[in-house]
Scaffold this motif. Structure first.
Motif, PDB file in Angstrom:
ATOM      1  N   UNK A  94       0.837  -1.203   0.000  1.00 15.02           N
ATOM      2  CA  UNK A  94       0.000   0.000   0.000  1.00 15.02           C
ATOM      3  C   UNK A  94       0.870   1.251   0.000  1.00 15.02           C
ATOM      4  N   UNK A  95       2.023   1.164   0.694  1.00 14.66           N
ATOM      5  CA  UNK A  95       2.933   2.308   0.746  1.00 14.66           C
ATOM      6  C   UNK A  95       3.458   2.687  -0.641  1.00 14.66           C
ATOM      7  N   UNK A  96       3.602   1.671  -1.507  1.00 14.08           N
ATOM      8  CA  UNK A  96       4.099   1.941  -2.852  1.00 14.08           C
ATOM      9  C   UNK A  96       3.145   2.860  -3.608  1.00 14.08           C
ATOM     10  N   UNK A  97       1.828   2.724  -3.301  1.00 12.92           N
ATOM     11  CA  UNK A  97       0.853   3.579  -3.975  1.00 12.92           C
ATOM     12  C   UNK A  97       0.677   4.913  -3.256  1.00 12.92           C
ATOM     13  N   UNK A  98       0.644   4.859  -1.931  1.00 14.13           N
ATOM     14  CA  UNK A  98       0.400   6.080  -1.155  1.00 14.13           C
ATOM     15  C   UNK A  98       1.547   6.285  -0.177  1.00 14.13           C
ATOM     16  N   UNK A  99       2.522   7.093  -0.550  1.00 16.67           N
ATOM     17  CA  UNK A  99       3.683   7.262   0.338  1.00 16.67           C
ATOM     18  C   UNK A  99       3.366   7.969   1.659  1.00 16.67           C
ATOM     19  N   UNK A 100       2.372   8.869   1.689  1.00 18.37           N
ATOM     20  CA  UNK A 100       2.080   9.520   2.983  1.00 18.37           C
ATOM     21  C   UNK A 100       0.995   8.800   3.743  1.00 18.37           C
ATOM     22  N   UNK A 101       1.085   7.537   3.769  1.00 20.63           N
ATOM     23  CA  UNK A 101       0.052   6.733   4.417  1.00 20.63           C
ATOM     24  C   UNK A 101      -0.002   6.996   5.929  1.00 20.63           C
ATOM     25  N   UNK A 125      10.012  -0.565  10.508  1.00 18.48           N
ATOM     26  CA  UNK A 125      10.861  -1.277   9.566  1.00 18.48           C
ATOM     27  C   UNK A 125      10.498  -0.938   8.118  1.00 18.48           C
ATOM     28  N   UNK A 126       9.191  -0.909   7.813  1.00 13.96           N
ATOM     29  CA  UNK A 126       8.780  -0.659   6.428  1.00 13.96           C
ATOM     30  C   UNK A 126       8.568   0.836   6.174  1.00 13.96           C
ATOM     31  N   UNK A 127       8.931   1.662   7.142  1.00 10.45           N
ATOM     32  CA  UNK A 127       8.858   3.120   7.010  1.00 10.45           C
ATOM     33  C   UNK A 127       7.438   3.656   6.830  1.00 10.45           C
ATOM     34  N   UNK A 128       6.501   3.029   7.495  1.00 10.86           N
ATOM     35  CA  UNK A 128       5.160   3.621   7.600  1.00 10.86           C
ATOM     36  C   UNK A 128       5.157   4.334   8.945  1.00 10.86           C
ATOM     37  N   UNK A 129       5.517   5.613   8.927  1.00 13.35           N
ATOM     38  CA  UNK A 129       5.845   6.260  10.199  1.00 13.35           C
ATOM     39  C   UNK A 129       4.704   7.054  10.807  1.00 13.35           C
ATOM     40  N   UNK A 130       3.662   7.284  10.024  1.00 12.58           N
ATOM     41  CA  UNK A 130       2.539   8.034  10.598  1.00 12.58           C
ATOM     42  C   UNK A 130       1.530   7.060  11.172  1.00 12.58           C
ATOM     43  N   UNK A 131       1.338   7.190  12.452  1.00 15.12           N
ATOM     44  CA  UNK A 131       0.535   6.213  13.169  1.00 15.12           C
ATOM     45  C   UNK A 131      -0.527   6.937  13.973  1.00 15.12           C
ATOM     46  N   UNK A 132      -1.711   6.401  13.991  1.00 16.28           N
ATOM     47  CA  UNK A 132      -2.764   6.937  14.842  1.00 16.28           C
ATOM     48  C   UNK A 132      -3.443   5.784  15.570  1.00 16.28           C
TER      49      UNK A 132
ATOM     50  N   UNK B  43      -2.520  10.730  17.522  1.00 18.53           N
ATOM     51  CA  UNK B  43      -1.547  10.599  16.435  1.00 18.53           C
ATOM     52  C   UNK B  43      -0.124  10.553  16.989  1.00 18.53           C
ATOM     53  N   UNK B  44       0.703   9.833  16.280  1.00 15.82           N
ATOM     54  CA  UNK B  44       2.119   9.731  16.644  1.00 15.82           C
ATOM     55  C   UNK B  44       2.944   9.683  15.384  1.00 15.82           C
ATOM     56  N   UNK B  45       4.181  10.140  15.492  1.00 15.26           N
ATOM     57  CA  UNK B  45       5.118  10.013  14.391  1.00 15.26           C
ATOM     58  C   UNK B  45       6.247   9.102  14.862  1.00 15.26           C
ATOM     59  N   UNK B  46       6.419   7.992  14.167  1.00 15.23           N
ATOM     60  CA  UNK B  46       7.408   7.017  14.619  1.00 15.23           C
ATOM     61  C   UNK B  46       8.788   7.382  14.082  1.00 15.23           C
ATOM     62  N   UNK B  47       9.836   6.999  14.787  1.00 14.67           N
ATOM     63  CA  UNK B  47      11.191   7.186  14.240  1.00 14.67           C
ATOM     64  C   UNK B  47      11.479   6.050  13.270  1.00 14.67           C
ATOM     65  N   UNK B  48      12.366   6.301  12.310  1.00 12.12           N
ATOM     66  CA  UNK B  48      12.712   5.230  11.388  1.00 12.12           C
ATOM     67  C   UNK B  48      13.591   4.201  12.089  1.00 12.12           C
ATOM     68  N   UNK B  49      13.496   2.983  11.613  1.00  7.27           N
ATOM     69  CA  UNK B  49      14.311   1.912  12.205  1.00  7.27           C
ATOM     70  C   UNK B  49      15.788   2.261  12.001  1.00  7.27           C
TER      71      UNK B  49
END
Lengths: 140, 144
Positions: A94-101, A125-132, B43-49
């Motif tokens: 999904x990240x490949x299609x939507x980078x600001x996921x 690890x997969x760089x999906x860094x925006x989390x809610x 909401x949170x912003x995670x650090x990269x591995x």
């Protein structure tokens, strides 16, 4: 030669039923519209006072995790043996299609934290860094 | 004999001229009253591995959650005390004030603890207006 003037009929478009047609259209679209909603899993979200609205709805990915630890993304259950791996692979796709996921974790309040922690590590690890973390508003 | 006089029947008419107005009022009412289910949460912003930043331990305020959901907060002197969830906010606010906002809050939750306790703690820390919050996996750096 004798020219007779022909009597002209007045040209008029009947507009009285215009609103009827409009209402028919409205009703037709109301009845045929299907909102795309996910079924998800049955769960109770935890409550939090700091709950905020999320702005960008198009970029959110709902991840449902119920109290038994089952993970559902886009109405597909992740395989029970390797749920975290499957979650990571799905995210990469999904990240490949939507980078600001923005990943919206909808977790049941009685779930164990261990699995959530694994998912968060996978997201790093997969760089999906925006989390809610999805929560309900807590009224005081 | 009584004479039967035929009464004049009034024509029954429903005024339909304002029908459209009523319909529009209804439409406008429902348009303004509808609330779409918006997504909401913390909401949170995670650090990269591999991009984790090392912070001096004196600038970290540790909050630990035990498997049974007990919350332990590291005080200034480095010792751990059990706190009620409602008291965390004041403690974090005090720590932020003391250090001029330079402190990071590290939340370390046991894998066996219920998710709701973690959210409660995160909520309190967020309400205390802490800018730097990190969720630390339990395996790293030992547990209890």
């Amino acid at each position: 030669m004798k020219l007779t003037r022909r009597s002209r009929g007045g040209a008029a478009i009947p507009t009285a039923s215009m609103s009827d047609i409009a209402f028919l259209l409205i009703l037709f679209f109301m009845v045929t519209t299907v909102f795309s909603t996910e079924q998800g899993l049955k769960l109770i979200l935890p409550k939090a006072e700091a709950t905020q609205r999320i702005r960008l709805r198009r970029n959110t990915l709902n991840v449902w995790i119920d109290r038994e630890g089952r993970i559902s993304i886009q109405d597909k259950l992740m395989p029970a043996e390797t749920p975290v791996e499957a979650f990571g692979n799905k995210l990469l796709q999904i990240l490949a299609e939507k980078p600001d996921l923005v990943v919206l974790l909808r977790v049941d309040e009685n779930a164990r934290y261990g699995q959530i922690s694994e998912l968060i590590e996978k997201m790093k690890e997969v760089k999906a860094l925006k989390l809610t973390f999805a929560t309900q508003f807590e009224e005081l | 004999m009584i004479s039967f006089v035929k009464r004049k029947k009034a024509k029954a008419d429903i005024p339909t001229a304002s029908m459209a107005d009523i319909a529009f009022l209804l439409i406008v009412f429902f348009m303004t009253a509808t609330i779409f289910a918006r997504e909401k949460g913390l909401t949170m912003l995670l650090p990269e591995k591999g991009e984790e930043v090392k912070i001096a331990s004196r600038n970290i305020m540790q909050i630990l959650v035990s498997p049974t959901g007990k919350v332990l907060v590291e005080e200034e002197d480095g010792t751990l005390y059990e706190y009620r969830i409602a008291d965390i906010r004041a403690e974090v606010e005090a720590a932020l004030e003391r250090t001029n906002d330079s402190i990071s809050v590290a939340i370390k939750v046991s894998p066996l603890a219920p998710y709701s306790v973690m959210i409660d703690v995160l909520d309190e820390v967020k309400m205390a207006d802490a800018k730097r919050i990190s969720l630390i996996p339990f395996s790293e750096g030992g547990g209890e």
